[in-house]
Design an enzyme around this catalytic site. Structure first.
Site, PDB file in Angstrom:
ATOM      1  N   CYS A 156     -12.274   6.413   0.173  1.00 48.87           N
ATOM      2  CA  CYS A 156     -12.325   6.425   1.645  1.00 48.87           C
ATOM      3  C   CYS A 156     -12.955   7.694   2.199  1.00 48.87           C
ATOM      4  O   CYS A 156     -13.336   7.722   3.370  1.00 48.87           O
ATOM      5  CB  CYS A 156     -10.931   6.281   2.230  1.00 48.87           C
ATOM      6  SG  CYS A 156     -10.312   4.616   2.084  1.00 48.87           S
TER       7      CYS A 156
HETATM    8  N1  CO8 Z   1       3.370 -10.699   5.494  1.00 49.38           N
HETATM    9  C1  CO8 Z   1       4.700 -10.675   5.757  1.00 49.38           C
HETATM   10  N2  CO8 Z   1       5.536  -9.762   5.187  1.00 49.38           N
HETATM   11  C2  CO8 Z   1       5.004  -8.883   4.313  1.00 49.38           C
HETATM   12  C3  CO8 Z   1       3.631  -8.875   3.995  1.00 49.38           C
HETATM   13  C4  CO8 Z   1       2.798  -9.829   4.614  1.00 49.38           C
HETATM   14  N3  CO8 Z   1       1.472  -9.891   4.376  1.00 49.38           N
HETATM   15  N4  CO8 Z   1       3.403  -7.888   3.109  1.00 49.38           N
HETATM   16  C5  CO8 Z   1       4.588  -7.294   2.861  1.00 49.38           C
HETATM   17  N5  CO8 Z   1       5.558  -7.898   3.590  1.00 49.38           N
HETATM   18  C6  CO8 Z   1       6.991  -7.578   3.624  1.00 49.38           C
HETATM   19  C7  CO8 Z   1       7.435  -6.893   2.349  1.00 49.38           C
HETATM   20  O1  CO8 Z   1       7.774  -7.837   1.366  1.00 49.38           O
HETATM   21  C8  CO8 Z   1       8.628  -6.097   2.822  1.00 49.38           C
HETATM   22  O2  CO8 Z   1       9.739  -6.948   2.909  1.00 49.38           O
HETATM   23  P1  CO8 Z   1      11.230  -6.393   2.549  1.00 49.38           P
HETATM   24  O3  CO8 Z   1      11.486  -5.312   3.572  1.00 49.38           O
HETATM   25  O4  CO8 Z   1      12.086  -7.601   2.702  1.00 49.38           O
HETATM   26  O5  CO8 Z   1      11.129  -5.841   1.167  1.00 49.38           O
HETATM   27  C9  CO8 Z   1       8.270  -5.718   4.260  1.00 49.38           C
HETATM   28  O6  CO8 Z   1       7.254  -6.642   4.661  1.00 49.38           O
HETATM   29  C10 CO8 Z   1       7.731  -4.308   4.352  1.00 49.38           C
HETATM   30  O7  CO8 Z   1       6.680  -4.106   3.364  1.00 49.38           O
HETATM   31  P2  CO8 Z   1       5.988  -2.719   3.146  1.00 49.38           P
HETATM   32  O8  CO8 Z   1       7.013  -1.667   2.951  1.00 49.38           O
HETATM   33  O9  CO8 Z   1       4.951  -2.871   2.072  1.00 49.38           O
HETATM   34  O10 CO8 Z   1       5.253  -2.564   4.567  1.00 49.38           O
HETATM   35  P3  CO8 Z   1       4.761  -1.273   5.273  1.00 49.38           P
HETATM   36  O11 CO8 Z   1       5.457  -1.179   6.566  1.00 49.38           O
HETATM   37  O12 CO8 Z   1       4.745  -0.065   4.381  1.00 49.38           O
HETATM   38  O13 CO8 Z   1       3.228  -1.645   5.589  1.00 49.38           O
HETATM   39  C11 CO8 Z   1       1.044  -1.096   4.753  1.00 49.38           C
HETATM   40  C12 CO8 Z   1       2.324  -1.885   4.526  1.00 49.38           C
HETATM   41  C13 CO8 Z   1       0.388  -1.633   6.018  1.00 49.38           C
HETATM   42  C14 CO8 Z   1       0.131  -1.314   3.556  1.00 49.38           C
HETATM   43  C15 CO8 Z   1       1.363   0.392   4.937  1.00 49.38           C
HETATM   44  O14 CO8 Z   1       2.224   0.854   3.935  1.00 49.38           O
HETATM   45  C16 CO8 Z   1       0.120   1.278   4.934  1.00 49.38           C
HETATM   46  O15 CO8 Z   1      -0.831   1.072   5.650  1.00 49.38           O
HETATM   47  N6  CO8 Z   1       0.145   2.341   4.146  1.00 49.38           N
HETATM   48  C17 CO8 Z   1      -0.986   3.270   4.063  1.00 49.38           C
HETATM   49  C18 CO8 Z   1      -1.981   2.682   3.173  1.00 49.38           C
HETATM   50  C19 CO8 Z   1      -3.288   3.371   3.217  1.00 49.38           C
HETATM   51  O16 CO8 Z   1      -3.698   3.993   4.152  1.00 49.38           O
HETATM   52  N7  CO8 Z   1      -3.992   3.243   2.144  1.00 49.38           N
HETATM   53  C20 CO8 Z   1      -5.273   3.759   2.077  1.00 49.38           C
HETATM   54  C21 CO8 Z   1      -5.944   2.963   1.076  1.00 49.38           C
HETATM   55  S1  CO8 Z   1      -7.568   2.828   1.380  1.00 49.38           S
HETATM   56  C22 CO8 Z   1      -8.519   3.873   0.409  1.00 49.38           C
HETATM   57  O17 CO8 Z   1      -8.237   4.928   0.044  1.00 49.38           O
HETATM   58  C23 CO8 Z   1      -9.811   3.332   0.008  1.00 49.38           C
HETATM   59  C24 CO8 Z   1      -9.736   2.734  -1.316  1.00 49.38           C
HETATM   60  C25 CO8 Z   1     -11.024   2.133  -1.635  1.00 49.38           C
HETATM   61  C26 CO8 Z   1     -11.324   0.910  -0.812  1.00 49.38           C
HETATM   62  C27 CO8 Z   1     -10.757  -0.308  -1.418  1.00 49.38           C
HETATM   63  C28 CO8 Z   1     -11.386  -1.519  -0.830  1.00 49.38           C
HETATM   64  C29 CO8 Z   1     -10.693  -2.784  -1.297  1.00 49.38           C
END
Ligand code: CO8
Length: 370
Positions: free
Chosen positions: A156
């Site tokens: 990124c």
């Molecule tokens: N729909 C419904 N519910 C869901 C879904 C979904 N799609 N996904 C997860 N849930 C549920 C989970 O099962 C969980 O349920 P429970 O509480 O019962 O266990 C609940 O929702 C909460 O899940 P999470 O804890 O996973 O949810 P978050 O609130 O943490 O949100 C995010 C998830 C949005 C992914 C968040 O953690 C986030 O954005 N984190 C930062 C990530 C980030 O910025 N990463 C950067 C990566 S990008 C990068 O560096 C580039 C890489 C190269 C590019 C790659 C291209 C492919």
């Protein structure tokens, strides 16, 4: 030593968008098919049933409403769940370079320059379509630029690392006019069958033209006041796809051969790292920012970072958001924000283009409008 300016930017947006509802509908159909096909094994407790995704979760957890993609139909086909992008003849521009050509054309026009003026190209992105020949050299060929061209990948942070390197090479006299392109086909390395991440990414390409201040003649110029790049190893965002995969055939199709992450850990660890990076850069330069063009991964991350840096909530104008429309376009995100949200700023105003992501990596480019 010469001062360096950004004299033009460009953006290529793929023509097809996918809304959260469209994406979730396809995902949930895939889930229903999977659970039906595996009913026996699920009932026997041998495998867990898959759970539905939801648009409400996606919007709340990330701020994303839609994303642009290069190959829409395959992604939305529950039997396919990936972009389908036909292979091209070697003598035609590759898909990534076609995107880069569009963005470069716009950036060069904004800078009042033509491709023949370019003598340095950096193609900086989180994945390259092939290892060699370098994508940047292909772009050099197809636009008719001269000098040298090379690829780099810092996930990124590829764009800010590319801009910083281009500025350093221009300052050192290695080139006179640099073009940095960031063609991101994130949909190509996203696992659309993974509920935790299927909604995160989109595709786009940005381009930035840099040159020595004394040579620049474009109507709008942004002085590069400072660059700060940092890296710190983490396995929390990882993609193990690579040329050695075929040497361990039993693992060739494991899920880590596409994007995988520990989203919560990334959130917790990257927010303080980036807030500290931006704050220390501003303190070092004795500047107060008028704008924060932040990496566009997650709205809640950006709100946290902006609040920490400014000591209060940022207005929409101070920390513009494009991830609602584009999702996370990896390295292109902060440059898209810069490209779309700067026309209201005045001469002397200061802003920070800041990326962060896998590596971990983070980069800050401080710019001031001339
Ligand atoms: N729909 C419904 N519910 C869901 C879904 C979904 N799609 N996904 C997860 N849930 C549920 C989970 O099962 C969980 O349920 P429970 O509480 O019962 O266990 C609940 O929702 C909460 O899940 P999470 O804890 O996973 O949810 P978050 O609130 O943490 O949100 C995010 C998830 C949005 C992914 C968040 O953690 C986030 O954005 N984190 C930062 C990530 C980030 O910025 N990463 C950067 C990566 S990008 C990068 O560096 C580039 C890489 C190269 C590019 C790659 C291209 C492919």
């Amino acid at each position: 030593m010469s001062e360096i300016v950004i004299s033009g930017t460009g953006l290529y947006t793929p023509p097809n968008a996918i809304s959260n509802d469209e994406l979730v509908k396809a995902f949930n159909q895939y889930v229903d098919n999977f659970n039906e096909d595996n009913q026996g094994a699920i009932e026997a407790g041998q495998i867990q049933p898959l759970a539905h995704s939801s648009s409400e979760f996606i919007l709340k957890a990330s701020g994303i409403k839609s994303r642009y993609v290069v190959g829409k139909d395959g992604i939305l086909d529950p039997e396919v769940m990936m972009p389908l992008i036909p292979e091209r003849d070697n003598d035609k521009p590759s898909v990534m370079i076609e995107m880069a050509m569009h963005a470069a054309d716009q950036a060069l026009k904004a800078a009042g320059r033509s491709p023949e003026d370019v003598d340095l190209i950096i193609c900086a992105a989180s994945n390259m379509q092939r290892p060699y020949p370098a994508m940047a050299v292909e772009l050099q060929h197809f636009i008719g630029a001269k000098g040298l061209a090379f690829d780099m990948n810092v996930a990124c942070s590829s764009a800010t690392f590319g801009i910083a390197n281009a500025a350093a090479m221009l300052k050192a006299g290695s080139a006179k006019l640099a073009l940095v392109v960031n063609p991101e086909i994130c949909s190509g390395h996203l696992n659309f069958r993974d509920r935790d991440s299927h909604f995160i990414f989109g595709d786009a390409c940005t381009a930035t033209v840099l040159e020595r201040a004394e040579d620049a003649s474009s109507a709008e110029q942004w002085l590069v006041k400072g660059e700060k790049l940092i890296t710190q190893f983490s396995n929390n965002i990882r993609n193990n796809f690579g040329f050695l995969n075929r040497t361990a055939p039993e693992h060739q199709f494991d899920r880590d051969k596409l994007f995988v992450q520990e989203g919560r850990k990334v959130f917790k660890e990257v927010v303080p790292m980036v807030s500290e990076l931006i704050s220390s850069e501003l303190a070092r330069q004795g500047l107060t920012p008028n704008r924060l063009w932040l990496h566009q991964a997650n709205i809640n991350m950006n709100l946290f970072i902006a609040r920490k840096v400014l000591g209060r909530d940022a207005s929409d104008a101070e920390a513009p958001v494009i991830l609602d429309e584009y999702a996370n376009t990896s390295s292109a995100g902060s440059v898209i924000a810069f490209h779309k949200h700067r026309s209201d700023l005045n001469s002397g105003d200061v802003g920070i283009i800041c990326s962060f992501g896998a590596g971990y990596s983070a980069g800050c480019i401080t710019v001031q409008k001339r």
